[in-house]
Design a protein around this motif. Structure first.
Motif, short mmCIF file in Angstrom:
data_model
loop_
_atom_site.label_atom_id
_atom_site.label_comp_id
_atom_site.label_asym_id
_atom_site.label_seq_id
_atom_site.Cartn_x
_atom_site.Cartn_y
_atom_site.Cartn_z
N LEU A 100 33.41 41.35 72.50
CA LEU A 100 33.85 41.89 71.22
C LEU A 100 34.20 40.77 70.24
O LEU A 100 33.90 40.85 69.04
CB LEU A 100 35.05 42.80 71.43
CG LEU A 100 34.75 44.11 72.19
CD1 LEU A 100 36.03 44.79 72.63
CD2 LEU A 100 33.92 45.04 71.31
N ALA A 103 30.80 39.43 69.11
CA ALA A 103 29.99 40.36 68.34
C ALA A 103 30.53 40.54 66.92
O ALA A 103 29.75 40.68 65.97
CB ALA A 103 29.95 41.72 69.05
N ARG A 104 31.85 40.52 66.77
CA ARG A 104 32.44 40.76 65.46
C ARG A 104 33.03 39.50 64.83
O ARG A 104 33.70 39.58 63.80
CB ARG A 104 33.53 41.84 65.57
CG ARG A 104 33.05 43.17 66.13
CD ARG A 104 31.96 43.81 65.26
NE ARG A 104 32.41 44.02 63.92
CZ ARG A 104 33.07 45.12 63.52
NH1 ARG A 104 33.34 46.08 64.38
NH2 ARG A 104 33.45 45.25 62.26
N GLY A 140 29.14 41.18 61.81
CA GLY A 140 28.70 41.08 63.19
C GLY A 140 27.76 42.19 63.59
O GLY A 140 27.03 42.74 62.76
N PHE A 141 27.79 42.51 64.87
CA PHE A 141 26.93 43.57 65.41
C PHE A 141 27.73 44.41 66.40
O PHE A 141 28.79 44.00 66.87
CB PHE A 141 25.69 42.97 66.08
CG PHE A 141 25.98 42.03 67.21
CD1 PHE A 141 26.16 42.51 68.52
CD2 PHE A 141 26.08 40.66 67.01
CE1 PHE A 141 26.43 41.65 69.57
CE2 PHE A 141 26.35 39.79 68.06
CZ PHE A 141 26.52 40.29 69.35
N GLU A 142 27.22 45.58 66.70
CA GLU A 142 27.88 46.49 67.64
C GLU A 142 27.22 46.38 69.01
O GLU A 142 26.03 46.05 69.13
CB GLU A 142 27.82 47.92 67.10
CG GLU A 142 28.57 48.07 65.79
CD GLU A 142 28.54 49.49 65.24
OE1 GLU A 142 28.26 50.43 66.02
OE2 GLU A 142 28.79 49.65 64.03
N LEU A 143 27.99 46.67 70.05
CA LEU A 143 27.52 46.49 71.42
C LEU A 143 26.59 47.60 71.92
O LEU A 143 25.65 47.30 72.67
CB LEU A 143 28.71 46.35 72.36
CG LEU A 143 29.60 45.12 72.14
CD1 LEU A 143 30.75 45.12 73.15
CD2 LEU A 143 28.80 43.83 72.25
N PRO A 144 26.80 48.87 71.59
CA PRO A 144 25.90 49.90 72.11
C PRO A 144 24.44 49.61 71.76
O PRO A 144 24.11 49.26 70.63
CB PRO A 144 26.39 51.18 71.42
CG PRO A 144 27.84 50.93 71.17
CD PRO A 144 27.91 49.47 70.81
N LYS A 146 22.71 47.13 72.87
CA LYS A 146 22.40 45.74 73.19
C LYS A 146 22.23 45.58 74.70
O LYS A 146 22.78 46.34 75.50
CB LYS A 146 23.51 44.81 72.69
CG LYS A 146 23.66 44.79 71.19
CD LYS A 146 22.42 44.19 70.52
CE LYS A 146 22.62 43.98 69.03
NZ LYS A 146 22.75 45.26 68.28
N LEU A 167 30.03 51.34 77.86
CA LEU A 167 30.15 51.10 76.42
C LEU A 167 28.85 51.39 75.68
O LEU A 167 28.78 51.21 74.47
CB LEU A 167 30.56 49.64 76.17
CG LEU A 167 31.98 49.24 76.55
CD1 LEU A 167 32.17 47.73 76.38
CD2 LEU A 167 33.00 50.00 75.71
N MET A 169 25.86 49.93 76.53
CA MET A 169 24.94 48.80 76.59
C MET A 169 23.90 49.04 77.68
O MET A 169 24.14 49.74 78.67
CB MET A 169 25.70 47.50 76.88
CG MET A 169 26.78 47.18 75.88
SD MET A 169 27.60 45.59 76.20
CE MET A 169 26.32 44.44 75.65
#
Length: 396
Positions: A100, A103-104, A140-144, A146, A167, A169
């Protein structure tokens, strides 16, 4: 051991939650014990310390054993215990936090905001305007959706893989030596790949959960980083040496990697704008320290009292219930032919009936537990030690 007691030396501060499990009618605890039967240690380096002749076992309240001369102790018939899985949840949570953060861009974004006030002295409307003007650089980007590649599917790796999958992913796992127990605990939605090269090529984030040995040193290198998608993230909460930091920093400078999150500070990494380096926080929770201490103490106590070996890194796992009315012998020996035959022959010549017997080997060494009926005289131990290949023998 004197007067039926076991002196235990604590080299580091060990959680009292673990220490209180020792029966003080049997065990003595102290930091300055000269002739310990057992040593409890966390991070202290034991490599340059002399090995007391009295020593029977070392228990590490943690998973890694790089600070312990494992091979040297194995040759002396001294098992080294560790605590795999006891700190797994603490590390898992740190890995998720690391993803996290990367990513952010949270670490550097918070530092940016702090500097607006602490360094530039902004406040009120000026602060708000600068915040709005500067926040774009931290998009940034979100984890789902990825793809996370997990290298090492032990206790920690399995927890990380399952948590990442929950999450949203896509999770790839690689571990050619995954145990049946860990495989059963792994989410069926985690895809196990056939090679580490495939995992790198398909993963947008990589997390490492392997020990530092010859085959894993520099596992993350220039070639494997180059095969990852542009903007990828590397997370290392295993050991510093499994990553070639020079290769990672070059990939960060070129923009091929988005971020490197790790738990092992270096001078170069600590000041890099795309590196988030933490002060070795992996197992630094009260819960993890308690869990590790309990597990280490229980394993050491069971070995000293019953001869059982659980989670030793240099000897096989050998666990056998005590047979009532018998005397137990624990025998360490080289893993070579006819050792069992020679040991049982000595017992037979002494007129001792074997009630229970187990022998297992691991690499160059083996360990035998045997419960015998009848009186075990002191000279029997000397006869067993006289067998070529026997390293150590105990009467319990």
């Amino acid at each position: 051991m004197s007067n039926g007691r076991f002196p235990i030396q604590t080299v580091n501060a060990i959680s009292p939650v673990g220490l209180q499990r020792l029966d003080r009618d049997i065990f003595d605890l102290g930091t300055d014990i000269a002739e310990p039967r057992g040593i409890l240690v966390r991070s202290a380096d034991l490599h340059d310390r002399p090995v007391p002749q009295s020593l029977y076992a070392v228990a590490r309240a943690g998973a890694g054993t790089n600070n312990i001369p494992v091979d040297k102790l194995a040759a002396l018939g001294i098992p080294v215990f560790n605590t795999p899985g006891a700190n797994a949840n603490a590390v898992k949570e740190l890995v998720i936090a690391g993803m996290l953060l990367a990513a952010r861009s949270l670490y550097h974004a918070a530092d940016y905001t702090r500097n607006l006030v602490a360094e530039q002295g902004l406040s009120g409307q000026a602060l708000n305007e600068q915040v709005e003007a500067g926040k774009k650089q931290f998009a940034g980007f979100e984890l789902p959706g990825k793809t996370l590649g997990v290298i090492g599917l032990g206790s920690i790796g399995v927890l990380v893989a399952n948590a990442a999958q929950s999450l949203g992913m896509k999770v790839l796992g690689y571990d050619p030596a995954v145990t049946i127990k860990n495989a059963w605990q792994l989410s069926p939605n985690v895809e196990q790949v056939e090679s580490v090269e495939e995992l790198f090529a398909r993963s947008e984030l990589i997390t490492l959960h392997v020990p530092l040995i010859d085959s894993t040193r520099g596992l993350v290198n220039t070639e494997r980083i180059a095969s990852m998608p542009r903007g990828a993230v590397v997370l290392n909460f295993a050991r510093g040496g499994v990553v070639d930091e020079t290769a990672v920093l070059q990939a960060l400078d070129s923009g091929h990697l988005h971020a490197y999150v790790n738990d092992f500070p270096t001078e170069a990494g600590a000041v890099h704008s795309r590196v988030i380096t933490l002060p070795h926080l992996g197992a630094s929770t009260g819960e993890a320290e308690d869990n590790c201490a309990v597990m280490a103490v229980d394993q050491l106590q069971d070995f000293l009292l019953n001869g059982n070996i659980r989670n030793a890194v240099n000897y096989p796992e050998v666990i056998m219930a005590r047979t009532p009315g018998t005397t137990r012998l624990g025998i360490f020996n080289a893993n070579k032919p006819n050792m069992i035959g020679q040991i049982t022959a000595v017992l037979a010549e002494a007129g001792l009936n074997v009630a229970e017997f187990t022998n297992k080997s691991r690499g160059d060494y083996a360990y035998t537990l045997v419960d015998v009926e009848g009186e075990v005289r002191d000279e029997l131990k000397e006869q067993i030690l006289a067998i070529d290949g026997v390293i150590r023998a105990r009467k319990l």
